[in-house]
Design a protein around this motif. Structure first.
Motif, PDB file in Angstrom:
ATOM      1  N   ALA A 216      67.272  13.425  20.559  1.00  0.00           N
ATOM      2  CA  ALA A 216      66.575  14.344  21.463  1.00  0.00           C
ATOM      3  C   ALA A 216      66.596  15.770  20.907  1.00  0.00           C
ATOM      4  O   ALA A 216      65.614  16.510  21.030  1.00  0.00           O
ATOM      5  N   ARG A 217      67.691  16.120  20.300  1.00  0.00           N
ATOM      6  CA  ARG A 217      67.808  17.459  19.712  1.00  0.00           C
ATOM      7  C   ARG A 217      66.908  17.597  18.488  1.00  0.00           C
ATOM      8  O   ARG A 217      66.193  18.601  18.344  1.00  0.00           O
ATOM      9  N   GLN A 218      66.903  16.587  17.635  1.00  0.00           N
ATOM     10  CA  GLN A 218      66.172  16.685  16.374  1.00  0.00           C
ATOM     11  C   GLN A 218      64.668  16.535  16.543  1.00  0.00           C
ATOM     12  O   GLN A 218      63.890  17.267  15.927  1.00  0.00           O
ATOM     13  N   TYR A 219      64.255  15.590  17.394  1.00  0.00           N
ATOM     14  CA  TYR A 219      62.831  15.255  17.469  1.00  0.00           C
ATOM     15  C   TYR A 219      62.117  15.876  18.664  1.00  0.00           C
ATOM     16  O   TYR A 219      60.899  16.081  18.618  1.00  0.00           O
ATOM     17  N   LEU A 220      62.845  16.184  19.742  1.00  0.00           N
ATOM     18  CA  LEU A 220      62.186  16.668  20.962  1.00  0.00           C
ATOM     19  C   LEU A 220      62.708  18.030  21.405  1.00  0.00           C
ATOM     20  O   LEU A 220      62.435  18.458  22.526  1.00  0.00           O
ATOM     21  N   ASN A 221      63.497  18.680  20.568  1.00  0.00           N
ATOM     22  CA  ASN A 221      63.957  20.041  20.815  1.00  0.00           C
ATOM     23  C   ASN A 221      64.784  20.167  22.100  1.00  0.00           C
ATOM     24  O   ASN A 221      64.733  21.181  22.790  1.00  0.00           O
ATOM     25  N   HIS A 222      65.552  19.126  22.395  1.00  0.00           N
ATOM     26  CA  HIS A 222      66.456  19.189  23.545  1.00  0.00           C
ATOM     27  C   HIS A 222      67.788  19.734  23.029  1.00  0.00           C
ATOM     28  O   HIS A 222      68.691  18.998  22.649  1.00  0.00           O
ATOM     29  N   THR A 223      67.904  21.072  23.020  1.00  0.00           N
ATOM     30  CA  THR A 223      69.046  21.716  22.378  1.00  0.00           C
ATOM     31  C   THR A 223      69.786  22.617  23.356  1.00  0.00           C
ATOM     32  O   THR A 223      69.278  23.016  24.403  1.00  0.00           O
ATOM     33  N   GLY A 224      70.993  22.948  22.972  1.00  0.00           N
ATOM     34  CA  GLY A 224      71.821  23.888  23.710  1.00  0.00           C
ATOM     35  C   GLY A 224      72.586  24.736  22.722  1.00  0.00           C
ATOM     36  O   GLY A 224      72.348  24.675  21.513  1.00  0.00           O
ATOM     37  N   VAL A 225      73.507  25.517  23.241  1.00  0.00           N
ATOM     38  CA  VAL A 225      74.309  26.388  22.381  1.00  0.00           C
ATOM     39  C   VAL A 225      75.773  26.179  22.710  1.00  0.00           C
ATOM     40  O   VAL A 225      76.170  26.159  23.879  1.00  0.00           O
TER      41      VAL A 225
END
Length: 411
Positions: A216-225
């Motif tokens: 989700a982080r790599q392909y769909l930009n579901h990121t946090g910090v």
């Protein structure tokens, strides 16, 4: 010679009274069957309603026992300004540190990403599906399993691979998994690894396309910090399995443990409560259907009363002959009252049989245990007897009041 002994009417035995009561029924079987039909329908409705309700509730309670009542759910609520709140990334780790907590799983809704069968599907046809990043232990925590294919693992969680919820697969027209099968998630292809069984306690999973957090982080930009560095996205729902005896204690601290800075922005629920409420709601409809059954019984009572009045009119000569031969008013009254009760009892017995059969067939198709409450069939038979007695009382009294001379005028 004792003249009283000669003139005293003979007392009918119970067997004789039963044979006399069956004369009208045996001589007019079709009419008797039609008049008993209303009572049969009413009793069948009563037995079936109570039986199906009890069987349904037994099935739900068995399902609750199987799934467990110790599952709690913490979801992101709203901020004071009405915007959607965000659970901290550390929420699952914090909750897992509570002593009574046995397991913790979580999912994160991928914002602004939709799931489609293919890129040819119009963008407005979302079918209400969501893309959610999921922890690898999700199926075991929410008590579901894999219907087809396999669940995500540490390798596939980093790749464009998805597992579909039961409803999501159905709406996409996918009923099996084969090599190379793909769906269009968030604007790119994802390979389908498996399909989940229905998640009874967590229905939101059924309408989800589930992927790994790294994917989700790599392909769909579901990121946090995290610590000033990019990390996996925030969870939107955390599922907690607690020790059953201490569920209440865990539930009371779940919100402030998940988000100590803003406990009011965390919504906490116990998914099994929905099933329990559903069992109670199904029972609430009993009064409606029992009312319909009572109406059918009243209609049946009118039918029995009608046929008994007609029977008295048609059998005036029989009544007069019996009176002339020494039958008392009481014996005539008992004969017709017993006939009405027998007619209603036949309808009640048929209704109980039909109600039990309907309950058994439907419960088996639903996989429920067949439960027939004693009060349903006992009440059905008792109400049939009461209806028969009330419906036959007036015609019986009318028959008993006929004098022999008046009744024999029709001979």
């Amino acid at each position: 010679m004792n003249t009283e002994a000669i003139t005293a009417p003979a007392r009918l035995r119970l067997g004789d009274q039963a044979r006399l009561a069956s004369v009208g029924i045996r001589s007019r079987p079709l009419r008797a069957a039609l008049s008993a039909l209303g009572i049969a329908i009413g009793v069948a409705a009563i037995v079936a309603v109570l039986g199906l309700s009890s069987s349904s509730q037994a099935g739900l309670l068995a399902e609750i026992d199987r799934l467990g009542t110790n599952l709690l759910k913490a979801t992101n609520g709203q901020t004071l300004s009405g915007k959607e709140a965000q659970l901290p990334r550390e929420a699952p780790a914090r909750l897992s540190m509570l002593d009574p907590v046995e397991q913790v799983a979580h999912v994160g809704t991928v914002a602004d990403a939709k799931a489609y069968r293919s890129p040819l599907v119009p963008a407005t046809h979302t079918n209400g599906l969501q893309i959610r990043a999921a922890s690898l232990n999700l199926p075991s925590v929410i008590a579901t399993g894999i219907a087809h294919g396999r669940w995500l693992n540490e390798a596939s969680a980093t790749k464009p691979v998805t597992v579909l919820g039961a409803t999501a697969a159905q709406r996409m027209g996918i009923d099996r998994v084969y090599p190379g099968q793909r769906v269009w998630l968030g604007g790119q292809w994802f390979y389908v690894a498996g399909i989940l069984r229905p998640a009874v306690l967590t229905t939101e999973i059924d309408t989800s396309a589930l992927i790994g957090y790294p994917a989700a982080r790599q392909y769909l930009n579901h990121t946090g910090v995290s610590n000033g560095k990019p990390a996996d996205g925030h969870p939107s729902t955390v599922y907690v399995r607690a020790v059953t005896e201490r569920v209440g204690a865990v539930q009371s601290v779940l919100a402030r443990t998940a988000n100590p800075k803003a406990a009011g922005e965390v919504d906490v629920s116990q998914p099994s409560d929905a099933l329990t409420a559903r069992a109670a709601a199904e029972g609430a409809f009993n009064s409606l259907f029992l009312g319909l059954g009572a109406v059918a019984l009243i209609v049946g009572a009118v039918g029995v009363a009608n046929i008994m009045i007609i029977s008295v009119l048609e059998r005036r000569s029989e009544i007069g002959l019996r009176r002339a031969l020494g039958a008392t008013r009481r014996q005539i009254r008992t004969q017709f009252l017993a006939e009405a009760v027998a007619l209603a009892l036949i309808g009640g017995a048929v209704g109980v049989t039909a109600g039990v059969a309907a309950t058994a067939v439907y419960a088996k198709t639903q996989g429920w245990a067949v439960v027939i409450p004693v009060e349903s069939w006992v009440g059905g038979i008792a109400s049939a007897i009461l209806i028969g007695a009330l419906a036959g009382l007036l015609p019986a009294i009318r028959a008993a009041r006929l004098s022999p001379t008046e009744a024999l005028r029709t001979v």
